[in-house]
Design a protein around this motif. Structure first.
Motif, PDB file in Angstrom:
ATOM      1  N   SER A  24       0.792  -1.216   0.000  1.00  0.00           N
ATOM      2  CA  SER A  24       0.000   0.000   0.000  1.00  0.00           C
ATOM      3  C   SER A  24       0.828   1.271   0.000  1.00  0.00           C
ATOM      4  CB  SER A  24      -0.904  -0.006   1.208  1.00  0.00           C
ATOM      5  OG  SER A  24      -0.108  -0.126   2.354  1.00  0.00           O
ATOM      6  N   HIS A  25       2.087   1.198   0.357  1.00  0.00           N
ATOM      7  CA  HIS A  25       2.904   2.415   0.406  1.00  0.00           C
ATOM      8  C   HIS A  25       3.682   2.568  -0.882  1.00  0.00           C
ATOM      9  CE1 HIS A  25       2.085   2.645   4.706  1.00  0.00           C
ATOM     10  NE2 HIS A  25       2.193   1.334   4.673  1.00  0.00           N
ATOM     11  N   ASN A  57       5.458   4.462  10.055  1.00  0.00           N
ATOM     12  CA  ASN A  57       4.040   4.391   9.732  1.00  0.00           C
ATOM     13  C   ASN A  57       3.277   3.645  10.820  1.00  0.00           C
ATOM     14  OD1 ASN A  57       5.541   2.467   7.720  1.00  0.00           O
ATOM     15  ND2 ASN A  57       3.491   1.618   7.647  1.00  0.00           N
ATOM     16  N   ASP A  58       2.432   2.717  10.493  1.00  0.00           N
ATOM     17  CA  ASP A  58       1.409   2.184  11.401  1.00  0.00           C
ATOM     18  C   ASP A  58       1.882   1.894  12.836  1.00  0.00           C
ATOM     19  OD1 ASP A  58       0.892   1.832   8.727  1.00  0.00           O
ATOM     20  OD2 ASP A  58       0.392  -0.278   8.873  1.00  0.00           O
ATOM     21  N   GLN A  74       5.800   0.570  12.613  1.00  0.00           N
ATOM     22  CA  GLN A  74       6.502   0.299  11.363  1.00  0.00           C
ATOM     23  C   GLN A  74       7.560   1.395  11.178  1.00  0.00           C
ATOM     24  OE1 GLN A  74       4.925  -2.233   8.504  1.00  0.00           O
ATOM     25  NE2 GLN A  74       5.141  -3.039  10.575  1.00  0.00           N
ATOM     26  N   TRP A  82       9.230   5.081   2.965  1.00  0.00           N
ATOM     27  CA  TRP A  82       8.838   3.730   3.363  1.00  0.00           C
ATOM     28  C   TRP A  82       9.799   2.688   2.777  1.00  0.00           C
ATOM     29  CZ3 TRP A  82       7.337  -0.740   0.881  1.00  0.00           C
ATOM     30  CH2 TRP A  82       6.761  -1.732   1.694  1.00  0.00           C
ATOM     31  N   TRP A 117       5.588  -6.674   8.519  1.00  0.00           N
ATOM     32  CA  TRP A 117       4.522  -5.680   8.407  1.00  0.00           C
ATOM     33  C   TRP A 117       3.596  -5.733   9.612  1.00  0.00           C
ATOM     34  CZ3 TRP A 117       2.785  -5.346   2.531  1.00  0.00           C
ATOM     35  CH2 TRP A 117       3.896  -4.934   1.774  1.00  0.00           C
ATOM     36  N   SER A 118       2.491  -5.002   9.499  1.00  0.00           N
ATOM     37  CA  SER A 118       1.688  -4.703  10.698  1.00  0.00           C
ATOM     38  C   SER A 118       1.031  -5.906  11.352  1.00  0.00           C
ATOM     39  CB  SER A 118       0.626  -3.666  10.347  1.00  0.00           C
ATOM     40  OG  SER A 118       1.281  -2.438  10.164  1.00  0.00           O
ATOM     41  N   ARG A 182      -3.173  -9.393   5.019  1.00  0.00           N
ATOM     42  CA  ARG A 182      -2.241  -8.893   6.036  1.00  0.00           C
ATOM     43  C   ARG A 182      -2.935  -8.233   7.234  1.00  0.00           C
ATOM     44  NH1 ARG A 182      -1.191  -5.851   1.297  1.00  0.00           N
ATOM     45  NH2 ARG A 182      -1.859  -3.686   1.366  1.00  0.00           N
ATOM     46  N   ASP A 183      -2.080  -7.914   8.213  1.00  0.00           N
ATOM     47  CA  ASP A 183      -2.445  -7.110   9.386  1.00  0.00           C
ATOM     48  C   ASP A 183      -3.416  -7.813  10.334  1.00  0.00           C
ATOM     49  OD1 ASP A 183      -0.965  -5.326   7.848  1.00  0.00           O
ATOM     50  OD2 ASP A 183      -2.714  -4.233   7.123  1.00  0.00           O
ATOM     51  N   GLU A 238      -7.030  -2.972   4.900  1.00  0.00           N
ATOM     52  CA  GLU A 238      -5.816  -3.110   5.697  1.00  0.00           C
ATOM     53  C   GLU A 238      -6.181  -2.887   7.163  1.00  0.00           C
ATOM     54  OE1 GLU A 238      -2.249  -1.590   2.914  1.00  0.00           O
ATOM     55  OE2 GLU A 238      -3.364   0.039   3.806  1.00  0.00           O
ATOM     56  N   CYS A 239      -5.296  -3.343   8.021  1.00  0.00           N
ATOM     57  CA  CYS A 239      -5.378  -3.056   9.461  1.00  0.00           C
ATOM     58  C   CYS A 239      -6.792  -3.109  10.044  1.00  0.00           C
ATOM     59  CB  CYS A 239      -4.779  -1.679   9.745  1.00  0.00           C
ATOM     60  SG  CYS A 239      -3.072  -1.522   9.218  1.00  0.00           S
ATOM     61  N   ARG A 274      -6.901   5.522   1.156  1.00  0.00           N
ATOM     62  CA  ARG A 274      -6.025   5.864   2.273  1.00  0.00           C
ATOM     63  C   ARG A 274      -6.769   6.566   3.400  1.00  0.00           C
ATOM     64  NH1 ARG A 274      -2.600   2.455   2.237  1.00  0.00           N
ATOM     65  NH2 ARG A 274      -0.935   3.616   3.244  1.00  0.00           N
ATOM     66  N   TYR A 311      -4.396   7.242   9.776  1.00  0.00           N
ATOM     67  CA  TYR A 311      -4.510   5.979   9.042  1.00  0.00           C
ATOM     68  C   TYR A 311      -3.916   4.828   9.852  1.00  0.00           C
ATOM     69  CZ  TYR A 311      -4.847   2.946   4.964  1.00  0.00           C
ATOM     70  OH  TYR A 311      -5.194   1.935   4.115  1.00  0.00           O
ATOM     71  N   ALA A 312      -4.299   3.613   9.436  1.00  0.00           N
ATOM     72  CA  ALA A 312      -3.730   2.375   9.991  1.00  0.00           C
ATOM     73  C   ALA A 312      -3.818   2.343  11.511  1.00  0.00           C
ATOM     74  CB  ALA A 312      -2.278   2.207   9.528  1.00  0.00           C
ATOM     75  N   TRP A 329      -1.733   6.794  13.002  1.00  0.00           N
ATOM     76  CA  TRP A 329      -0.520   7.334  12.374  1.00  0.00           C
ATOM     77  C   TRP A 329      -0.914   8.506  11.486  1.00  0.00           C
ATOM     78  CZ3 TRP A 329       0.275   5.363   6.936  1.00  0.00           C
ATOM     79  CH2 TRP A 329       1.368   5.970   6.305  1.00  0.00           C
TER      80      TRP A 329
HETATM   81  N1  DQQ Z   1       1.322  -0.680   6.327  1.00  0.00           N
HETATM   82  C1  DQQ Z   1       1.960  -1.947   6.534  1.00  0.00           C
HETATM   83  C2  DQQ Z   1       0.986  -2.964   6.071  1.00  0.00           C
HETATM   84  C3  DQQ Z   1      -0.307  -2.270   6.179  1.00  0.00           C
HETATM   85  C4  DQQ Z   1       0.019  -0.888   5.738  1.00  0.00           C
HETATM   86  C5  DQQ Z   1       3.270  -1.989   5.794  1.00  0.00           C
HETATM   87  C6  DQQ Z   1      -0.972   0.157   6.172  1.00  0.00           C
HETATM   88  O1  DQQ Z   1       1.035  -4.135   6.868  1.00  0.00           O
HETATM   89  O2  DQQ Z   1      -1.296  -2.882   5.393  1.00  0.00           O
HETATM   90  O3  DQQ Z   1       4.165  -1.039   6.301  1.00  0.00           O
HETATM   91  O4  DQQ Z   1      -0.416   1.442   6.224  1.00  0.00           O
END
Ligand code: DQQ
Length: 576
Positions: A24-25, A57-58, A74, A82, A117-118, A182-183, A238-239, A274, A311-312, A329
Motif C-alpha cells: 500500500s505504500h 508508519n502504522d 513500522q 517507506w 509488516w503490521s 495482512r495485518d 488493511e489493518c 487511504r 490511518y492504519a 498514524w
Molecule cells: N502498512 C503496513 C501494512 C499495512 C500498511 C506496511 C498500512 O502491513 O497494510 O508497512 O499502512
C-alpha cells in the motif's frame, strides 16, 4: 460523476498497486536506504510521538503489560521514505514519556525476510503476550502470518522477541489473494467453544474483506468458511480492528469481553483511498459473523475516526484504567523530496480513549487524560462576544505548541445558511473548500486560527459552519490547510479536511478542542464526535512567531463562553 471519480481513484490505486506488487505504500527504491544526514528540527513535534529520524508508519501491537505500555511501529531504520520495514519498539509508564528500545521484530527468517509488516498483540491466559504480524516472504510481496513471543518474561521491557521455528502460522489458501492478506487483529476468545479468533485484512476482486481464522492453541489456525465481514466495491482492507464497546458504561472493554449490553466496532483502513471507516454492529458467537446495525453506512461514506490525516489505527484495552485506547498514524503532507531533506517522516497521534456515544450511533474520542500533565502556562477567556468579522488573539502561551479548549455559544439558529439539496451530504471536504473560513456565512464560520503568522499570511483555521436543511440543522467542521504555508506546493497535499458533526444544538453551544504541535493540528469537535487532523508546514508561524486567534466570519454574533488554552511542555523523555 461519483462513479467516474471512483474509477479514476481505483485506476490510480491499481497503478500504485502494480508498481509495488500490491503494497500500500509508495516504494521509492532509490531513496529507501538513504540515511538522514541532517535532521531538520523545524516542524518536528514537541509532544507527539516520533523517533529521532527516518520514516514511521502504522502503530503496531500496542499493549499494557505489567505496568508498562508498549508501542511498536513500522519503521525504516535506513531512510525517510517507506522501506526496510521493522517493528520499532518504545516503552512508557505514562503514554507520554517514551524510552526507545532496539527493534523488536526485524527480517531475519525465511518467513519474514522481505519485511515485517503490521499486526497486533494479544495477552494469553497466564499473562503471556504474543504478537501476530505479517511476514513478507518474497519479492512479489507474498504475505504470511507469523507470531513472536518475548524471550524473557521477567524482563520488564520485553526487549527481545523470539520468532519460533513453527512459523508461519497462516499462509493464504488458494481462495485468498496472497499479496492482499495482512495485518492480523488482536485475538478474541468468544464463548464456550474454546477457540480464539483473529481477523486478517484482504480483498476478493474489489470486495474488501476481513478473513476470519480460529484456533484452540494459537498455533494451528483454520480459516472460517465466511469472512468476519466484507463489503463490495471498497477495495483492499488493511489493518482491521475489531472490539466491543459498552452500550451504557463509561469503561472500555477487553477485546475478549463476553456479556450483554455491548456493541461491536469494525474499523478498516481502505488501501485505495487511504482513509478508514468504521461501523457499529452485532457479532454472533455461533455464526461468527459481524453485522453492521441497521442504518450504518458500510462503505466509502461510512463514519470515520478522523476526517483528516489519520490511518492504519489500532486500539487496545488498558486494564490499568479500564479504557480502550486508539492510536493512529499521521503521515506527512509535504513532498517526498521534503521528507528526504528533513530526514524524517510520520508521527503517531496522541492516543485517544474511545467510548460509544450515548446516542448509540457513533463513537466518541478524547485525548488521553495523561496529555494534560504536559500543560504549562494557562490563559483564559470567557463571555467574550465576537461580532461578524471580528477576531481576538489568545496571547500569553506558546501558540505553536498548545492545547486549546473552547466553548462557543449563540443566541439563535435563525441565520444558519440554507443547505442546498444539490450539495453532496457525503462530500464535506468539497463544501469546506468552497466555503472556507473567510467566506461570510450566517451562523459561522467561527472557530480558531491555529499556527497563524502575525499578519495572517499563513494560518490553519479549524471552524464550524451551521446549515439549515429541510428538517434539521447540519454542522460542518473544517480543518483547512490551504493557507497553512507560503511554501510552494510541489507535491504537497493541503486539503480543507471536513466532516459533519452529529450534535444536538438545543443548548446553542459548540465545543472545540485542538492539540497544536508545530506541524500537526488535531481537533475534536463537540466532545469528540468529529475529529480532524491536519499536517501543516508554516514558514513564518513557527516557534515563538506562531499566533492563535478565535474568530467569527458569520453575520450571527458568537460568544466565547469559555476558552482555556495552555502552553504544552515537551515530555522529559521523548524516545531518545
Ligand atoms: N502498512 C503496513 C501494512 C499495512 C500498511 C506496511 C498500512 O502491513 O497494510 O508497512 O499502512
Amino acid at each position: 460523476m461519483g462513479y467516474i471519480l471512483w474509477v479514476l481513484i481505483r485506476c490510480l490505486g491499481l497503478i500504485i498497486i502494480f508498481n509495488n506488487g500490491e503494497a500500500s505504500h509508495k516504494a521509492y527504491m532509490h531513496l529507501q536506504s538513504t540515511p538522514a544526514i541532517n535532521v531538520k528540527q523545524v516542524h518536528r513535534t514537541g509532544y507527539h510521538f516520533q523517533p529521532t529520524k527516518h520514516w514511521i508508519n502504522d502503530p503496531n501491537g500496542p499493549m499494557y503489560y505489567n505496568g508498562i505500555y508498549h508501542l511498536f511501529y513500522q519503521y525504516n531504520p535506513k531512510g525517510a521514505v517507506w522501506g526496510n520495514i521493522v517493528w520499532a519498539h518504545s516503552v512508557s509508564k505514562d503514554l507520554i514519556n517514551w524510552k526507545k528500545l532496539d527493534p523488536a521484530i526485524y527480517p531475519s527468517k525465511p518467513f519474514d525476510q522481505f519485511g515485517c509488516w503490521s499486526g497486533s498483540a494479544t495477552i494469553l491466559p497466564g499473562n503471556k503476550p504474543v504478537i501476530l504480524y505479517t511476514g513478507i516472504i518474497d519479492k512479489n510481496n507474498t504475505q504470511v502470518q507469523n507470531y513472536a513471543i518475548p524471550a524473557d518474561l521477567s524482563d520488564p521491557y520485553l526487549t527481545k522477541w523470539i520468532k519460533p521455528d513453527n512459523n508461519p502460522l497462516i499462509v493464504a489458501d488458494i481462495s485468498v489473494n496472497k499479496t492482499a492478506f495482512r495485518d492480523p487483529t488482536t485475538a478474541w476468545w468468544s464463548g464456550d467453544d474454546g477457540h480464539w479468533r483473529i481477523s486478517i485484512g484482504g480483498r476478493r476482486r474489489e470486495r474488501g474483506m476481513s478473513f476470519l481464522y480460529r484456533s484452540r492453541d494459537f498455533v494451528h489456525w483454520i480459516k472460517a468458511k465466511h469472512p468476519l465481514h466484507s463489503k463490495g466495491g471498497t477495495g483492499n482492507w488493511e489493518c482491521p480492528d475489531f472490539f466491543p464497546v459498552s452500550v451504557s458504561g463509561k469503561n472500555g472493554l477487553d477485546t475478549s469481553f463476553v456479556g450483554s449490553g455491548i456493541k461491536y466496532v469494525l474499523k478498516v483502513s481502505l488501501d485505495v483511498t487511504r482513509y478508514e471507516y468504521y461501523t457499529l454492529g452485532t457479532y454472533s458467537n455461533e455464526k461468527d459473523r459481524y453485522v453492521p446495525d441497521e442504518g450504518m453506512i458500510d462503505g466509502w461514506n461510512g463514519l470515520r475516526y478522523d476526517y483528516g490525516n489519520f490511518y492504519a489505527s489500532k486500539s487496545f484495552f488498558d486494564p490499568s484504567k479500564n479504557r480502550r485506547i486508539l492510536w493512529g498514524w499521521a503521515n506527512e503532507s509535504d513532498s517526498t523530496n521534503d521528507d528526504v531533506k528533513k530526514g524524517w517522516a510520520g508521527i503517531q497521534l496522541i492516543p485517544r480513549t474511545i467510548l460509544l456515544d450515548p446516542n448509540g450511533k457513533q463513537l466518541l474520542q478524547w485525548p488521553i487524560e495523561e496529555v494534560e500533565t504536559l500543560r504549562g502556562k494557562k490563559v483564559e477567556l470567557s463571555n467574550r462576544k465576537l461580532v461578524k468579522g471580528e477576531k481576538v488573539e489568545i496571547k500569553g502561551i506558546t501558540a505553536a505548541q498548545a492545547d486549546v479548549d473552547v466553548v462557543f455559544s449563540f443566541d439563535s439558529l435563525d441565520k444558519a445558511e440554507p443547505f442546498d439539496s444539490n450539495w453532496d451530504r457525503y462530500d464535506a471536504q468539497k463544501l469546506c473548500s468552497q466555503k472556507g473560513s473567510t467566506v461570510e456565512g450566517g451562523l459561522g464560520p467561527f472557530g480558531i486560527l491555529t499556527l497563524a503568522s502575525e499578519n495572517l499570511e499563513e494560518y490553519t483555521p479549524v471552524f464550524f459552519r451551521v446549515f439549515k436543511a429541510k428538517d434539521e440543522h447540519l454542522v460542518l467542521m473544517c480543518s483547512d490547510a490551504t493557507r497553512s504555508t507560503l511554501k510552494e506546493g510541489n507535491g504537497a497535499y493541503r486539503p480543507s479536511f471536513a466532516g459533519f458533526v452529529d450534535v444536538d444544538l438545543t443548548e446553542k453551544k459548540l465545543s472545540l478542542r485542538s492539540l497544536i504541535d508545530n506541524s500537526v493540528v488535531e481537533s475534536f469537535g463537540a466532545g469528540g464526535k468529529t475529529c480532524i487532523t491536519s499536517r501543516v508546514y508554516p514558514t513564518l508561524a513557527i516557534y515563538g512567531n506562531a499566533h492563535l486567534y478565535a474568530f467569527n466570519n458569520g453575520t450571527q454574533t458568537i460568544k466565547i463562553d469559555s476558552l482555556n488554552a495552555w502552553s504544552m511542555n515537551k515530555p522529559l523523555k521523548m524516545n531518545q
